[in-house]
Design an enzyme around this catalytic site. Structure first.
Site, PDB file in Angstrom:
ATOM      1  N   ASP A  91     -29.976 -57.221   5.637  1.00  0.00           N
ATOM      2  CA  ASP A  91     -29.466 -57.406   6.998  1.00  0.00           C
ATOM      3  C   ASP A  91     -27.985 -57.069   6.978  1.00  0.00           C
ATOM      4  O   ASP A  91     -27.123 -57.911   6.745  1.00  0.00           O
ATOM      5  CB  ASP A  91     -29.702 -58.844   7.459  1.00  0.00           C
ATOM      6  CG  ASP A  91     -29.390 -59.004   8.940  1.00  0.00           C
ATOM      7  OD1 ASP A  91     -29.160 -57.988   9.628  1.00  0.00           O
ATOM      8  OD2 ASP A  91     -29.389 -60.150   9.415  1.00  0.00           O
ATOM      9  N   ALA A  92     -27.708 -55.786   7.192  1.00  0.00           N
ATOM     10  CA  ALA A  92     -26.369 -55.248   6.944  1.00  0.00           C
ATOM     11  C   ALA A  92     -25.757 -54.628   8.193  1.00  0.00           C
ATOM     12  O   ALA A  92     -24.577 -54.306   8.199  1.00  0.00           O
ATOM     13  CB  ALA A  92     -26.453 -54.203   5.827  1.00  0.00           C
ATOM     14  N   LYS A  93     -26.566 -54.420   9.227  1.00  0.00           N
ATOM     15  CA  LYS A  93     -26.083 -53.891  10.519  1.00  0.00           C
ATOM     16  C   LYS A  93     -25.235 -52.638  10.330  1.00  0.00           C
ATOM     17  O   LYS A  93     -24.168 -52.502  10.928  1.00  0.00           O
ATOM     18  CB  LYS A  93     -25.290 -54.969  11.268  1.00  0.00           C
ATOM     19  CG  LYS A  93     -25.965 -56.336  11.398  1.00  0.00           C
ATOM     20  CD  LYS A  93     -27.046 -56.371  12.445  1.00  0.00           C
ATOM     21  CE  LYS A  93     -27.425 -57.772  12.905  1.00  0.00           C
ATOM     22  NZ  LYS A  93     -27.936 -58.687  11.871  1.00  0.00           N
ATOM     23  N   ARG A  94     -25.716 -51.701   9.513  1.00  0.00           N
ATOM     24  CA  ARG A  94     -24.949 -50.491   9.273  1.00  0.00           C
ATOM     25  C   ARG A  94     -25.203 -49.422  10.326  1.00  0.00           C
ATOM     26  O   ARG A  94     -26.095 -49.555  11.164  1.00  0.00           O
ATOM     27  CB  ARG A  94     -25.271 -49.933   7.877  1.00  0.00           C
ATOM     28  CG  ARG A  94     -24.939 -50.878   6.723  1.00  0.00           C
ATOM     29  CD  ARG A  94     -23.466 -51.213   6.656  1.00  0.00           C
ATOM     30  NE  ARG A  94     -23.073 -51.713   5.353  1.00  0.00           N
ATOM     31  CZ  ARG A  94     -22.937 -53.001   5.001  1.00  0.00           C
ATOM     32  NH1 ARG A  94     -23.146 -53.963   5.869  1.00  0.00           N
ATOM     33  NH2 ARG A  94     -22.562 -53.334   3.766  1.00  0.00           N
TER      34      ARG A  94
ATOM     35  N   ASP B  96     -21.683 -58.439  13.756  1.00  0.00           N
ATOM     36  CA  ASP B  96     -22.883 -59.273  13.743  1.00  0.00           C
ATOM     37  C   ASP B  96     -22.563 -60.537  14.535  1.00  0.00           C
ATOM     38  O   ASP B  96     -21.469 -60.649  15.086  1.00  0.00           O
ATOM     39  CB  ASP B  96     -23.264 -59.590  12.281  1.00  0.00           C
ATOM     40  CG  ASP B  96     -24.752 -59.883  12.100  1.00  0.00           C
ATOM     41  OD1 ASP B  96     -25.314 -60.626  12.922  1.00  0.00           O
ATOM     42  OD2 ASP B  96     -25.337 -59.363  11.137  1.00  0.00           O
TER      43      ASP B  96
END
Lengths: 273, 273
Positions: A91-94, B96
């Site tokens: 879960d890195a939201k890249r 995030d």
């Protein structure tokens, strides 16, 4: 892990629980701080205690990156320890321009390059097609695209309406040009059950990763009623409510009990599939 | 580094050049591969060669993350080596929910926690206010928010129109509620000079980080004509065109020549401020 294998795991374990390893060194039980790598030791015990009830683990990379090299080491060790029958999520939201997203894909998918090979990465859609497509070039790997998130700030842009579609709907529609239900999932916040009806109108078959059940306030029944499809189509994440269920020496047992309670709620829904 | 100091550096060096360290171990001169840390050695020589002509360095974290622990080590060493009179950017495109963005802010701003303390981080706006605000809690640190990017995929969502505003305009407007020209900049792609007029209508005073001049095809003159304000208000990034100017043993000299050529173009514009 491909879609068929994931659905098989859900049917077998009668669970679509994802345990979120948002492991904060300041929140883990104090007695673990004597360990060489307290965060990994915590994760290891949480994984051992919950793997029977969970089909997926989501590692929130921010919590590891915040600790620099030491954190990155804990991240890699935790990835190595994840059960191979569970779906793994970075879960890195890249997301960045094409040649940069290729590097992010290597970071999370290419074990020779980075030491890790997750099944999936969470991806931010703002930069469009070429920011997502590099993640889809890896066979049996997934991009989990932010659609509708569960935080207060989701209202700032995600509900903006253009030509009759809200932004999150445009994200769902566009992504059909990029990949398929075999390699794309969506992050959908769980705080408003009615939004799932809109989501399912656009992506009836895709898997949805649902954060926000538990600490962020969503209801599992509402998520299932509105969001489930005939192959389940849901991974419901719980982080803090499970991993911090107790701050004492019984933290792992408490996590197991918490995960089992959620799994038992889920079992009713999986039986009806 | 605060706004006043940054403007002072721009006036002193007569440059608003940002050198992008998108350092790909597969693209650096082969003779460096014998070094213990080839990426750091490359960056060190590039920095030494260009620091006279640049006011900022932007480290594209993806290129480091792709190499796991080794890459993270190169990243930290490179940050340590950045000249203190230059503005430093972690080009990480993070964002995030609040408690997670706090961790990302620690990763790039809190030296005690992560071993690094950049002046700024690039941030994706999709998740709204609480995904950006944690970066603004650090004094004299900056969030550089994606507004209009220079890649093909920018057309997918950033130009969607809602109530007369395109999405990137809504991002510019909303962010006024989060911070100020003292702690927020915006990423604005350089491929369409006319877009700068729209941008400046919303944020006349903010600094803009402009990628896409050089390899991505933007024109410096066009950027300056439409994007500059009376305190400059621009950081123009060049990565590949400078750092890969030569693949031979003269790579650093070639980078210096490339940086100097851009600085000389910029000098005309800074003199008129």
């Amino acid at each position: 892990m491909n879609r068929k294998e994931l659905i098989g795991q859900i049917r077998e374990k009668k669970s679509f629980l994802c345990v979120g390893l948002d492991t904060d060194i300041q929140k883990i039980p104090a007695f673990l701080l004597n360990e060489e790598d307290p965060v990994f030791e915590f994760n290891k015990q949480i994984i051992d205690a919950t793997r029977e009830f969970a089909v997926a683990y989501k590692i929130n990379t921010a919590f590891y990156e915040s600790r620099g090299i030491e954190g990155w080491k804990s991240l890699i060790k935790t990835w190595e320890y994840l059960p191979k029958d569970c779906f793994s999520i970075a879960d890195a939201k890249r997301g960045d321009i094409g040649n940069t997203s290729e590097m992010y894909a290597k970071a999370f998918f290419n074990i020779e390059s980075s030491g890790m090979s997750f099944d999936s990465v969470t991806v931010a859609p703002y930069m469009g097609a070429d920011s997502v497509k590099p993640f889809l070039k890896f066979p049996e790997k997934w991009a989990i695209i932010l659609a509708l998130t569960s935080n207060e700030g989701s209202k700032d842009f995600q509900y903006l309406s253009s030509d009759g579609n809200m932004l999150f709907e445009s994200v769902l529609q566009k992504s059909g040009e990029w990949g398929s239900k075999e390699n794309i999932m969506f992050v959908v916040g769980a705080t408003r059950g009615e939004d799932f009806l809109t989501i399912r109108k656009h992506v009836p078959d895709h898997f949805l990763l649902v954060p926000g059940v538990g600490a962020q306030g969503g209801s599992l029944d509402e998520v299932c009623r509105y969001g489930m499809n005939k192959e389940c189509g849901l991974l419901v994440n719980s982080s803090r409510a499970i991993i911090y269920a107790s701050s004492g020496t019984d933290f792992a047992e408490a996590a197991a009990a918490g995960a089992q309670a959620v799994q038992q709620e889920m079992e009713k829904w999986v039986r009806e599939l």
